[in-house]
Write a protein that holds these residues in place. Structure first.
Motif, PDB file in Angstrom:
ATOM      1  N   THR A   9       0.913  -1.292  -0.054  1.00 42.26           N
ATOM      2  CA  THR A   9       0.315   0.368  -0.179  1.00 42.26           C
ATOM      3  C   THR A   9       0.996   1.552  -0.061  1.00 42.26           C
ATOM      4  OG1 THR A   9      -1.850  -1.467   1.495  1.00 42.26           O
ATOM      5  CG2 THR A   9      -1.951   1.347   0.930  1.00 42.26           C
ATOM      6  N   THR A  10       2.123   1.216   0.815  1.00 39.12           N
ATOM      7  CA  THR A  10       2.789   2.078   0.791  1.00 39.12           C
ATOM      8  C   THR A  10       3.367   2.608  -0.351  1.00 39.12           C
ATOM      9  OG1 THR A  10       4.530   1.083   1.803  1.00 39.12           O
ATOM     10  CG2 THR A  10       2.878   2.487   3.129  1.00 39.12           C
ATOM     11  N   ALA A  11       3.672   1.841  -1.082  1.00 37.95           N
ATOM     12  CA  ALA A  11       4.680   1.528  -2.558  1.00 37.95           C
ATOM     13  C   ALA A  11       3.311   2.138  -3.320  1.00 37.95           C
ATOM     14  CB  ALA A  11       4.323  -0.465  -3.159  1.00 37.95           C
ATOM     15  N   GLU A  12       1.810   1.809  -3.814  1.00 34.95           N
ATOM     16  CA  GLU A  12       0.910   2.504  -4.110  1.00 34.95           C
ATOM     17  C   GLU A  12       1.411   3.965  -4.033  1.00 34.95           C
ATOM     18  OE1 GLU A  12      -1.664   2.521  -7.901  1.00 34.95           O
ATOM     19  OE2 GLU A  12      -0.658   0.340  -6.438  1.00 34.95           O
ATOM     20  N   LEU A  13       1.406   4.125  -2.496  1.00 31.33           N
ATOM     21  CA  LEU A  13       1.170   5.633  -2.269  1.00 31.33           C
ATOM     22  C   LEU A  13       2.237   6.410  -3.379  1.00 31.33           C
ATOM     23  CD1 LEU A  13       1.200   8.395  -0.608  1.00 31.33           C
ATOM     24  CD2 LEU A  13       1.679   7.126   1.454  1.00 31.33           C
ATOM     25  N   ALA A  14       3.717   5.442  -2.954  1.00 37.09           N
ATOM     26  CA  ALA A  14       4.663   6.457  -4.083  1.00 37.09           C
ATOM     27  C   ALA A  14       4.886   6.687  -4.762  1.00 37.09           C
ATOM     28  CB  ALA A  14       5.760   5.894  -3.339  1.00 37.09           C
ATOM     29  N   ARG A  15       4.080   5.564  -6.512  1.00 33.37           N
ATOM     30  CA  ARG A  15       3.522   6.025  -7.047  1.00 33.37           C
ATOM     31  C   ARG A  15       3.114   7.446  -7.294  1.00 33.37           C
ATOM     32  NH1 ARG A  15       2.383   0.349  -6.706  1.00 33.37           N
ATOM     33  NH2 ARG A  15       4.411  -0.768  -7.854  1.00 33.37           N
ATOM     34  N   ARG A  16       2.131   7.865  -6.110  1.00 32.80           N
ATOM     35  CA  ARG A  16       1.397   9.366  -6.751  1.00 32.80           C
ATOM     36  C   ARG A  16       2.129  10.326  -5.554  1.00 32.80           C
ATOM     37  NH1 ARG A  16      -2.070   4.627  -6.715  1.00 32.80           N
ATOM     38  NH2 ARG A  16      -4.326   4.558  -7.464  1.00 32.80           N
ATOM     39  N   VAL A  59       9.174   0.921  -2.667  1.00 29.27           N
ATOM     40  CA  VAL A  59       9.157   2.437  -2.814  1.00 29.27           C
ATOM     41  C   VAL A  59      10.524   3.701  -2.811  1.00 29.27           C
ATOM     42  CG1 VAL A  59       8.897   4.083  -1.170  1.00 29.27           C
ATOM     43  CG2 VAL A  59       8.137   1.838  -1.076  1.00 29.27           C
ATOM     44  N   ALA A  60      11.729   3.261  -2.793  1.00 30.70           N
ATOM     45  CA  ALA A  60      12.464   4.090  -2.938  1.00 30.70           C
ATOM     46  C   ALA A  60      12.999   3.470  -4.560  1.00 30.70           C
ATOM     47  CB  ALA A  60      13.480   3.506  -1.967  1.00 30.70           C
ATOM     48  N   GLU A  61      12.894   2.236  -5.869  1.00 31.37           N
ATOM     49  CA  GLU A  61      13.154   2.350  -6.349  1.00 31.37           C
ATOM     50  C   GLU A  61      11.575   3.394  -7.013  1.00 31.37           C
ATOM     51  OE1 GLU A  61      14.065   0.765 -10.666  1.00 31.37           O
ATOM     52  OE2 GLU A  61      15.058   0.852  -8.298  1.00 31.37           O
ATOM     53  N   ILE A  62      10.795   2.938  -7.196  1.00 31.52           N
ATOM     54  CA  ILE A  62       9.478   3.946  -7.246  1.00 31.52           C
ATOM     55  C   ILE A  62       9.573   5.354  -7.356  1.00 31.52           C
ATOM     56  CG2 ILE A  62       7.251   4.348  -7.583  1.00 31.52           C
ATOM     57  CD1 ILE A  62       6.345   1.331  -6.338  1.00 31.52           C
ATOM     58  N   LEU A  63      10.028   5.876  -6.418  1.00 30.73           N
ATOM     59  CA  LEU A  63      10.686   6.840  -6.593  1.00 30.73           C
ATOM     60  C   LEU A  63      11.686   7.394  -7.256  1.00 30.73           C
ATOM     61  CD1 LEU A  63       9.895   7.306  -2.978  1.00 30.73           C
ATOM     62  CD2 LEU A  63       8.704   8.877  -4.867  1.00 30.73           C
ATOM     63  N   HIS A  64      12.638   6.941  -6.973  1.00 28.38           N
ATOM     64  CA  HIS A  64      14.844   6.417  -8.048  1.00 28.38           C
ATOM     65  C   HIS A  64      13.656   6.957  -9.487  1.00 28.38           C
ATOM     66  CE1 HIS A  64      18.773   6.378  -8.540  1.00 28.38           C
ATOM     67  NE2 HIS A  64      18.566   6.018 -10.070  1.00 28.38           N
ATOM     68  N   VAL A 114      15.834  10.815  -1.792  1.00 28.00           N
ATOM     69  CA  VAL A 114      15.137   9.863  -1.101  1.00 28.00           C
ATOM     70  C   VAL A 114      16.242   9.308  -0.642  1.00 28.00           C
ATOM     71  CG1 VAL A 114      14.609   7.397  -2.100  1.00 28.00           C
ATOM     72  CG2 VAL A 114      13.500   8.749  -3.632  1.00 28.00           C
ATOM     73  N   VAL A 115      15.337   8.678   1.059  1.00 26.27           N
ATOM     74  CA  VAL A 115      17.201   8.497   2.177  1.00 26.27           C
ATOM     75  C   VAL A 115      16.717   6.950   2.024  1.00 26.27           C
ATOM     76  CG1 VAL A 115      17.636   8.499   4.209  1.00 26.27           C
ATOM     77  CG2 VAL A 115      17.375  10.259   2.116  1.00 26.27           C
ATOM     78  N   LEU A 116      17.137   5.758   1.409  1.00 27.91           N
ATOM     79  CA  LEU A 116      17.466   4.665   1.342  1.00 27.91           C
ATOM     80  C   LEU A 116      17.942   3.630   3.184  1.00 27.91           C
ATOM     81  CD1 LEU A 116      15.606   2.002   0.839  1.00 27.91           C
ATOM     82  CD2 LEU A 116      17.573   1.514  -0.226  1.00 27.91           C
ATOM     83  N   THR A 117      16.945   3.353   4.390  1.00 25.49           N
ATOM     84  CA  THR A 117      17.888   3.108   5.511  1.00 25.49           C
ATOM     85  C   THR A 117      18.562   1.958   5.185  1.00 25.49           C
ATOM     86  OG1 THR A 117      16.557   1.492   6.252  1.00 25.49           O
ATOM     87  CG2 THR A 117      15.943   3.911   6.822  1.00 25.49           C
ATOM     88  N   GLY A 118      18.971   1.540   4.278  1.00 24.48           N
ATOM     89  CA  GLY A 118      19.612   0.084   4.603  1.00 24.48           C
ATOM     90  C   GLY A 118      19.476  -0.847   6.164  1.00 24.48           C
ATOM     91  N   GLY A 119      19.937  -2.029   5.845  1.00 27.06           N
ATOM     92  CA  GLY A 119      19.607  -3.506   6.481  1.00 27.06           C
ATOM     93  C   GLY A 119      19.683  -4.092   5.990  1.00 27.06           C
ATOM     94  N   VAL A 120      19.002  -5.127   6.744  1.00 22.61           N
ATOM     95  CA  VAL A 120      18.866  -6.607   6.740  1.00 22.61           C
ATOM     96  C   VAL A 120      16.906  -6.485   5.590  1.00 22.61           C
ATOM     97  CG1 VAL A 120      18.456  -8.920   7.133  1.00 22.61           C
ATOM     98  CG2 VAL A 120      20.454  -7.326   8.278  1.00 22.61           C
ATOM     99  N   ARG A 121      17.434  -7.486   4.595  1.00 20.07           N
ATOM    100  CA  ARG A 121      16.247  -7.355   4.013  1.00 20.07           C
ATOM    101  C   ARG A 121      15.432  -8.631   3.610  1.00 20.07           C
ATOM    102  NH1 ARG A 121      16.720  -7.658  -2.621  1.00 20.07           N
ATOM    103  NH2 ARG A 121      14.324  -7.669  -3.666  1.00 20.07           N
TER     104      ARG A 121
END
Length: 274
Positions: free
Chosen positions: A104-111, A127-132, A141-148
């Protein structure tokens, strides 16, 4: 291909990928959408898969079951579009917002790709890919990093450390489940910790959750219901659930599932949706 053979192939595909779409299967097997829907219904009745809007996913989720992003992306498409459309209206140019992981947040990113001067912090790879890919040059766009995780979230100590130094206007939080007792939950322990860090960094918490999240419980609670300043959901949420949520969240916004960005009905802590 006989129906039995086609159904066996569909079931194998679901188990291998986690989810399928009706339109894709119809094109692949050269049959109508209705034929595929009948196949999915037959498999669903045998308990071999779970039917969702527009397709099917694996069956049998539990409190620690964590569906992948692809699996969740075929569920409740109309509801997610409606919720995302309403949530996008809350974002102003130049704001600093966070989007947690989730479809749902990915859908928001598209908007949000056309909102000028926006800074978006996210622990979601999609989300990062959509906005980038589709965003403006004046967006950050700030991607936090971390374990996937299986849901393409970045979690853990690295993500938490990055988030704790930030101050954000809004957090849009996707959740796995909602109950009165457990609040907003997730099936991933590390994701819950990362989400709590996002909540602490934001001035306002906006939870995005379609009606199927009500009554579902993940193993780990993120925050209690009263922590949400706003909860955006769809009008397929049962009336008893609306009442319970309206009494606990700051404001409940119910959008028509049939209208992606249609006018929403709003509920405050003073009463039910109008």
């Amino acid at each position: 291909m006989l129906a039995q053979q086609r159904q066996a192939a569909i079931l194998e595909r679901v188990r291998a990928t986690g989810g399928v779409r009706v339109t894709e299967l119809a094109a692949e097997y050269g049959v109508s959408d209705m034929t595929i829907r009948r196949d999915l219904e037959a498999l669903h009745e045998r308990g071999l898969l779970a039917k969702v809007h527009g397709g099917a996913t694996v069956a049998g989720p539990g409190s620690t079951d964590e569906p992948g992003f692809r699996v969740k992306s075929v569920r409740q498409l109309a509801e997610k579009a409606a919720i995302a459309g309403r949530a996008a209206e809350l974002v102003r140019p130049g704001a600093a917002v966070a989007l947690s992981a989730g479809t749902t947040t990915a859908e928001l990113a598209r908007r949000l790709v056309d909102v000028p001067g926006l800074t978006v912090v996210t622990n979601s790879l999609p989300v990062a890919e959509i906005l980038h890919t589709g965003g403006r040059s004046d967006q950050t766009v700030v991607l936090t990093g971390g374990v996937r995780t299986p849901s393409d979230a970045l979690v853990g100590p690295l993500a938490v450390a990055a988030i704790r130094s930030l101050h954000l206007d809004l957090l849009f939080l996707g959740v796995h489940g909602i109950t009165q007792r457990a609040g907003f939950t997730t099936p991933n322990l590390m994701e819950a910790e990362t989400d709590r860090a996002l909540v602490a960094a934001a001035d306002r918490l906006v939870v995005l959750a379609d009606h199927t999240k009500w009554g579902t419980v993940g193993i780990s609670s993120i925050v209690e219901l009263s922590a949400a300043h706003l909860l955006v959901t769809d009008d397929r949420l049962p009336s008893d659930a609306r009442q319970a949520l309206a009494e606990r969240v700051g404001e409940l916004v119910v959008v028509p599932a049939s209208a992606g960005a249609g006018r929403a009905a709003t509920t405050t802590d003073e009463g039910m949706a109008r």
